[in-house]
Scaffold this motif. Structure first.
Motif, PDB file in Angstrom:
ATOM      1  N   PRO A   6      -4.951   8.590  -1.346  1.00  0.00           N
ATOM      2  CA  PRO A   6      -5.048   7.651  -2.464  1.00  0.00           C
ATOM      3  C   PRO A   6      -6.437   7.628  -3.073  1.00  0.00           C
ATOM      4  N   HIS A  17      -9.953  -4.434  -4.351  1.00  0.00           N
ATOM      5  CA  HIS A  17      -8.876  -3.730  -5.051  1.00  0.00           C
ATOM      6  C   HIS A  17      -8.442  -2.550  -4.179  1.00  0.00           C
ATOM      7  N   SER A  19      -6.674   0.881  -2.707  1.00  0.00           N
ATOM      8  CA  SER A  19      -6.484   2.196  -3.310  1.00  0.00           C
ATOM      9  C   SER A  19      -5.027   2.436  -3.682  1.00  0.00           C
ATOM     10  N   ALA A  20      -4.123   1.722  -3.038  1.00  0.00           N
ATOM     11  CA  ALA A  20      -2.696   1.890  -3.294  1.00  0.00           C
ATOM     12  C   ALA A  20      -2.182   0.777  -4.202  1.00  0.00           C
ATOM     13  N   HIS A  21      -1.109   1.076  -4.930  1.00  0.00           N
ATOM     14  CA  HIS A  21      -0.468   0.058  -5.770  1.00  0.00           C
ATOM     15  C   HIS A  21       0.459  -0.784  -4.907  1.00  0.00           C
ATOM     16  N   ILE A  22       0.425  -2.099  -5.077  1.00  0.00           N
ATOM     17  CA  ILE A  22       1.260  -3.018  -4.313  1.00  0.00           C
ATOM     18  C   ILE A  22       2.394  -3.513  -5.192  1.00  0.00           C
ATOM     19  N   ASN A  23       3.620  -3.335  -4.710  1.00  0.00           N
ATOM     20  CA  ASN A  23       4.803  -3.747  -5.454  1.00  0.00           C
ATOM     21  C   ASN A  23       5.208  -5.176  -5.113  1.00  0.00           C
ATOM     22  N   THR A 212      -5.709  -4.024   2.563  1.00  0.00           N
ATOM     23  CA  THR A 212      -4.528  -3.745   1.747  1.00  0.00           C
ATOM     24  C   THR A 212      -3.349  -4.567   2.235  1.00  0.00           C
ATOM     25  N   VAL A 265       4.062  -0.667  -0.755  1.00  0.00           N
ATOM     26  CA  VAL A 265       2.886   0.115  -1.107  1.00  0.00           C
ATOM     27  C   VAL A 265       3.293   1.468  -1.678  1.00  0.00           C
TER      28      VAL A 265
END
Length: 266
Positions: A6, A17, A19-23, A212, A265
């Protein structure tokens, strides 16, 4: 699913913030994760391994309680503490679920493949932190019992239960003790739900994985509190019959946690 590296996590004036997008997830995601966890368990049954792990632990706690009244007040905190160290026991299960995603053959022996992970150092350190949390919980539980019930050990299990259920200070201990225990359990869910599987799946440090995981909890507090309640209820049900049910509950929850991580994630 191939491993990915990532983007770099960072801090700014608004905080961390990842590194991965959180859904965002909902209750339906919890149900689907449990169904997939059950399917993974059927594909690679591990109940004998967990039975050999859980049964001696239960036998030790109950045996010591029967041998000396001083341990009686800690029987429930010790058994309930399974929720605090459960993520450590589930690490090998994440590897099985990961291999199934890659359409690889799996067996219970693949649990030990996690020992070859480049992230084993971070996994070990985070595991130690959960063991430390368990030790702190036992210390707090011992202090609460003394504060509400006094320093004298109960004469017997029956006498202790009678005082807990039929006195005001006993009922207050049950209420406060369970609320404090729930707080410990939710903290472990927040810290470990994403962190352990993320370290196995991606090239991230233990610190980033924990942050995260906390960010994922902050983004989905209601749903993940419900998840914590589901975990607690299933663990409680698994403790029936001297904990034998945990041999099924623990692996199913472990596999389900991997699939929940995948939904949280990206």
């Amino acid at each position: 699913m191939a491993q990915t590296k990532p983007a770099q996590a960072h801090w700014d004036a608004e905080g961390f913030h990842p590194s991965a997008h959180i859904n965002p997830i909902g209750l339906g995601d919890l149900t689907l994760s449990l169904k997939q966890g059950w399917q993974d368990f059927l594909a690679a049954p591990t109940q004998l391994f967990f039975l050999c792990l859980v049964y001696p632990a239960f036998g030790f706690v109950l045996g010591r309680a029967a041998a000396g009244n001083a341990l009686l007040p800690l029987v429930w905190p010790l058994l309930a503490g399974f929720a605090l160290v459960g993520p450590v026991l589930a690490i090998g299960l994440y590897e099985i679920s990961r291999r199934r995603e890659l359409s690889l053959a799996v067996s219970w022996r693949d649990m030990f493949g996690v020992l070859k992970s480049p992230a084993i150092g971070g996994i070990f350190l985070l595991g130690l932190s959960l063991v430390a949390t368990f030790v702190i919980w036992i210390g707090v539980a011992r202090w609460l019992y003394g504060a509400f019930m006094g320093p004298v050990a109960p004469l017997s299990l029956g006498a202790m239960m009678s005082e807990l259920l039929h006195t005001e200070h006993g009922r207050m201990l049950i209420l406060v003790g369970n609320l404090v225990g729930a707080g410990f359990a939710l903290w472990v869910v927040a810290v470990s739900l994403v962190s352990f599987p993320m370290m196995l799946d991606r090239e991230v440090s233990a610190g980033e994985a924990v942050l995260t995981s906390l960010a994922a909890f902050r983004a989905n507090p209601g749903t993940l509190i419900v998840w914590g309640m589901i975990v607690g209820l299933l663990l409680f049900a698994g403790m029936a019959f001297l904990g034998v049910g945990l041999a099924v509950v623990l692996p199913v929850l472990g596999h389900a946690t991997w699939h929940l991580y995948r939904r949280l994630v990206v």
